[in-house]
Design a protein around this motif. Structure first.
Motif, PDB file in Angstrom:
ATOM      1  N   HIS A 233     -32.885   2.291  24.601  1.00  0.00           N
ATOM      2  CA  HIS A 233     -31.681   1.959  25.366  1.00  0.00           C
ATOM      3  C   HIS A 233     -31.763   0.509  25.798  1.00  0.00           C
ATOM      4  O   HIS A 233     -32.839  -0.082  25.790  1.00  0.00           O
ATOM      5  CB  HIS A 233     -31.559   2.861  26.595  1.00  0.00           C
TER       6      HIS A 233
ATOM      7  N   HIS B  47     -23.677  12.588  21.068  1.00  0.00           N
ATOM      8  CA  HIS B  47     -24.284  11.517  20.269  1.00  0.00           C
ATOM      9  C   HIS B  47     -23.742  11.451  18.846  1.00  0.00           C
ATOM     10  O   HIS B  47     -23.688  10.378  18.249  1.00  0.00           O
ATOM     11  CB  HIS B  47     -25.812  11.587  20.307  1.00  0.00           C
TER      12      HIS B  47
ATOM     13  N   PHE C 240     -26.856   5.754  33.811  1.00  0.00           N
ATOM     14  CA  PHE C 240     -27.716   6.575  32.960  1.00  0.00           C
ATOM     15  C   PHE C 240     -28.961   5.741  32.623  1.00  0.00           C
ATOM     16  O   PHE C 240     -28.854   4.712  31.973  1.00  0.00           O
ATOM     17  CB  PHE C 240     -26.952   6.974  31.689  1.00  0.00           C
TER      18      PHE C 240
ATOM     19  N   PHE D 200     -25.267  17.442  24.364  1.00  0.00           N
ATOM     20  CA  PHE D 200     -25.820  16.103  24.146  1.00  0.00           C
ATOM     21  C   PHE D 200     -25.670  15.685  22.684  1.00  0.00           C
ATOM     22  O   PHE D 200     -25.270  14.572  22.362  1.00  0.00           O
ATOM     23  CB  PHE D 200     -27.308  16.109  24.526  1.00  0.00           C
TER      24      PHE D 200
ATOM     25  N   HIS E 164     -22.322  10.611  29.676  1.00  0.00           N
ATOM     26  CA  HIS E 164     -23.543  11.291  30.141  1.00  0.00           C
ATOM     27  C   HIS E 164     -23.398  11.724  31.593  1.00  0.00           C
ATOM     28  O   HIS E 164     -23.583  12.889  31.941  1.00  0.00           O
ATOM     29  CB  HIS E 164     -24.746  10.355  30.021  1.00  0.00           C
TER      30      HIS E 164
HETATM   31 CU1  C2O Z   1     -30.862   8.040  24.469  1.00  0.00          CU
HETATM   32 CU2  C2O Z   1     -27.306   9.296  25.187  1.00  0.00          CU
HETATM   33  O1  C2O Z   1     -29.132   8.842  25.118  1.00  0.00           O
END
Ligand code: C2O
Length: 485
Positions: free
Chosen positions: A66, A236, A402, A232, A210
């Motif tokens: 990230h 993604h 997040f 999730f 998220h």
């Molecule tokens: Cu590594 Cu949506 O997360």
């Protein structure tokens, strides 16, 4: 085995058929994966730990990327290997029809489609499977409104601002936005030393979705728990799809650096064997054997809006021309701060008589002990406007949290902290052209929470009706600033 797998819109599947075979097969596979031991690389617990864990970090676990240009390629491969694991389980299930067993691909959740699609698909909210057993796709560790059919706010679900960012990656220069895919960084989990800046897509819709789904303390709100929520993976898949949509932008600038193309990522295949992959191998999804059913650019003013910033970034650094004096503390209320703007004194003064080519709004040194369970939309305007401060025309992006506990918790290095940089050049030009850009800018932060639809089906459900919002945890913005470039 199909030659090419097609990832489809989960809402389209739901509208075709309640408990569509592809969705039901996913539910059954999740149930099986949860039974596998925690140290089985093909099990549910391990797969979540690949993203984040404090338990046994190694070459395969605690790896999520990230605040980095590796965000998109790493998550693409993460999803790809997860999808193969699920497919191999689906292939072994007698109760799944042969066509679904052969061609199973991960669906995606396009919350930015029609307004109704901003709700969790029914199969993720239902308490029971068609046969009456508990539904593995519903988890309680979410913002309770989402399990009751709540809609993510429109500012959260729109990918428009991200898609008009034409540069994939940008150097981490203070003041300037990080590009569509993220800033140029080394390989790191959570954050390298220095400031953590998400790319445009990582911030919105990724980060705000998220938190919108997870709320305060829910699984989707934290790095170590997010993949435990079965939605999730569909979130993604949509982020991965949006990368494909962006690649339809004729004037986009893909990264060409070998450092990005050739970095090797570690994963496990459906047999549990170690595998490697690089960004170069995955930029084009057809080489991975899958595609999306829809990668059209959204209709509307996308092209026009990006006109102003389609030229390459100027090579002189951005200059700070104004900032708040004191930190801004937010606790879930709408808050407006004024930022004074003065004439640039650095290179821009000499180069262009002080007239900027780009203008950036920054929210710097964002700190919180934990994800407060909501995000904030950011609006920029001139203070003498009588307009509604949260009019869409002034919306420049969102601040999300997040990953905030990993970049700014009290036990963290003081130089860390999240930062957001928004390109407000279009807005600046509009105001300047009508002679309304002056030495004061008003910046409004508007809390973003899921909205319950008026006809909320389960509003009379026991224990959930009339439940007051827990007060959100506070967050602090070190300063709000304006840069010219
Ligand atoms: Cu590594 Cu949506 O997360």
């Amino acid at each position: 085995m199909a030659d090419e797998y097609v990832r489809r819109d989960v809402w389209a599947l739901e509208r075709e058929q309640q408990w569509h075979p592809v969705v039901l097969a996913y539910a059954l596979a999740v149930e099986r994966l949860r039974e596998r031991p925690a140290d089985d690389p093909t099990g549910w617990t391990y797969q979540a730990a690949v993203h984040g864990t404090t338990v046994r970090p190694d070459r395969w676990r605690n790896q999520c990327q990230h605040f980095s240009w590796f965000f998109l390629p790493w998550h693409r491969l993460y999803l790809y290997w997860f999808e193969r694991i699920v497919r191999s389980v689906v292939a072994s299930l007698d109760e799944v029809d042969p066509e679904t067993r052969d061609g199973w691909a991960l669906p995606y959740w396009d919350y930015g489609g029609s307004r109704a699609d901003a709700a969790l698909p029914p199969a993720f909210r239902a308490r029971q499977l068609p046969d009456g057993r508990p539904n593995p796709l519903r988890v309680e560790q979410r913002d309770a409104r989402m399990n009751r059919g709540g809609l993510l706010p429109a500012q959260v679900t729109s990918a428009r601002l991200a898609l008009q960012t034409l540069e994939f990656a940008a150097p981490r220069t203070p003041g300037q936005p990080a590009g569509f895919g993220g800033p140029v960084t080394g390989w790191h989990h959570a954050a390298e030393s220095g400031v953590a800046v998400p790319g445009a897509l990582e911030a919105t819709p990724h980060g705000v979705v998220h938190t919108g789904v997870g709320g305060r303390g829910g699984w989707m709100s934290g790095f170590d728990s997010a993949p435990l929520d079965p939605v999730f993976w569909l979130h993604h898949a949509n982020i991965d799809r949006l990368w494909e949509v962006w690649r339809g932008q004729p004037r986009r600038r893909d990264p060409r650096h070998r450092r990005w193309l050739e970095f090797e990522f570690d994963f496990h295949d459906e047999q549990g064997d170690a595998v490697k992959g690089t960004a170069r191998q995955v930029v084009d999804t057809t080489s991975l054997g899958y595609r999306y059913d829809d990668v059209a650019l959204p209709p509307g003013p996308l092209e026009a809006a990006s006109m102003g910033t389609s030229s390459p970034r100027p090579d002189h650094p951005p200059e700070l021309v104004g900032a708040t004096d004191n930190p801004v503390d937010l606790t879930g209320e709408r808050t407006t701060v004024q930022v004074g703007v003065s004439a640039p004194e650095g290179p821009l003064d000499a180069l262009r008589g002080g007239v900027p080519d780009r203008v950036y709004l920054n929210v710097e040194d964002v700190r919180a002990e934990e994800n407060p369970g909501l995000s904030y939309a950011v609006y920029v305007r001139v203070p003498d406007d009588n307009d509604d401060p949260t009019d869409d025309r002034f919306h420049v992006g969102n601040v999300h949290f997040f990953g905030v506990e990993l970049t700014s918790g009290s036990d963290r290095d003081a130089e860390h902290g999240l930062a957001f940089a928004f390109d407000v050049t279009e807005l600046y030009r509009r105001l300047r052209d009508s002679d309304r850009w002056n030495d004061q800018v008003a910046v409004t932060f508007e809390p973003l929470r899921p909205e319950l639809p008026p006809e909320s089906d389960e509003s009379d459900e026991e224990g959930e009706s009339g439940e007051a919002d827990a007060p959100p945890a506070g967050v602090r913005f070190g300063r709000v600033s304006i840069y010219y470039q």
